[in-house]
Design an enzyme around this catalytic site. Structure first.
Site, PDB file in Angstrom:
ATOM      1  N   GLU A  21       4.576  17.753   8.899  1.00 12.90           N
ATOM      2  CA  GLU A  21       3.842  18.179   9.971  1.00 12.90           C
ATOM      3  C   GLU A  21       3.527  19.631   9.778  1.00 12.90           C
ATOM      4  O   GLU A  21       2.498  20.171  10.152  1.00 12.90           O
ATOM      5  CB  GLU A  21       4.648  17.794  11.407  1.00 12.90           C
ATOM      6  CG  GLU A  21       4.713  16.478  11.818  1.00 12.90           C
ATOM      7  CD  GLU A  21       5.318  16.007  12.687  1.00 12.90           C
ATOM      8  OE1 GLU A  21       4.911  15.314  13.894  1.00 12.90           O
ATOM      9  OE2 GLU A  21       6.570  16.254  12.977  1.00 12.90           O
ATOM     10  N   LYS A  98      -0.361  14.863  21.228  1.00 13.16           N
ATOM     11  CA  LYS A  98      -0.477  14.994  19.646  1.00 13.16           C
ATOM     12  C   LYS A  98      -1.376  13.587  19.456  1.00 13.16           C
ATOM     13  O   LYS A  98      -0.704  12.718  19.795  1.00 13.16           O
ATOM     14  CB  LYS A  98       0.897  14.988  19.103  1.00 13.16           C
ATOM     15  CG  LYS A  98       0.956  14.679  17.465  1.00 13.16           C
ATOM     16  CD  LYS A  98       2.135  14.922  16.882  1.00 13.16           C
ATOM     17  CE  LYS A  98       2.768  16.157  17.063  1.00 13.16           C
ATOM     18  NZ  LYS A  98       3.811  16.229  15.928  1.00 13.16           N
TER      19      LYS A  98
END
Length: 119
Positions: A21, A98
């Site tokens: 990420e 997200k």
């Protein structure tokens, strides 16, 4: 008392606990809602008497650019800055989502929501 909302601020950022990420990044959505006394601005028609949503958007973009492992941490920074920088705001609510999180399932988004009041 009135409400100003800046909704669906889209940002590409690098938050998360996984190493991938931090490298790849992800799409995010941020919503900000503030409560403030809007009586003066409703009469004066002056930007100086209200909450400038350009300023809210700038705070979100700047804080989203600072990497964090947790969305809660990013949201708290946004809350704190809004209350520190915009005196007219009495309460702020921030949602950070997200999009397509890497959680091993077909999930559209995960969202955290934090709220803070001026003391």
């Amino acid at each position: 008392m009135g409400t100003i909302k800046v909704e669906n601020i889209r940002v590409y950022a690098y938050h998360g606990c996984l190493e991938e990420e931090a490298k790849i990044g992800s799409d995010y959505r941020v919503d900000v809602e503030v409560k403030a006394d809007l009586k003066a601005s409703s009469i004066s028609d002056k930007l100086a008497d209200t909450v400038d949503y350009v300023h809210l958007n700038l705070i979100v973009k700047q804080e989203m650019a600072i990497r964090s492992e947790l969305l809660e941490h990013v949201a708290k920074r946004i809350l704190d800055r809004v209350l520190n920088e915009i005196a007219i705001v009495k309460k702020v609510k921030v949602s950070v989502s997200k999009i397509n999180p890497p959680i091993g399932g077909d999930v559209e988004q995960v969202t955290i929501v934090l709220t803070k009041r001026r003391k």
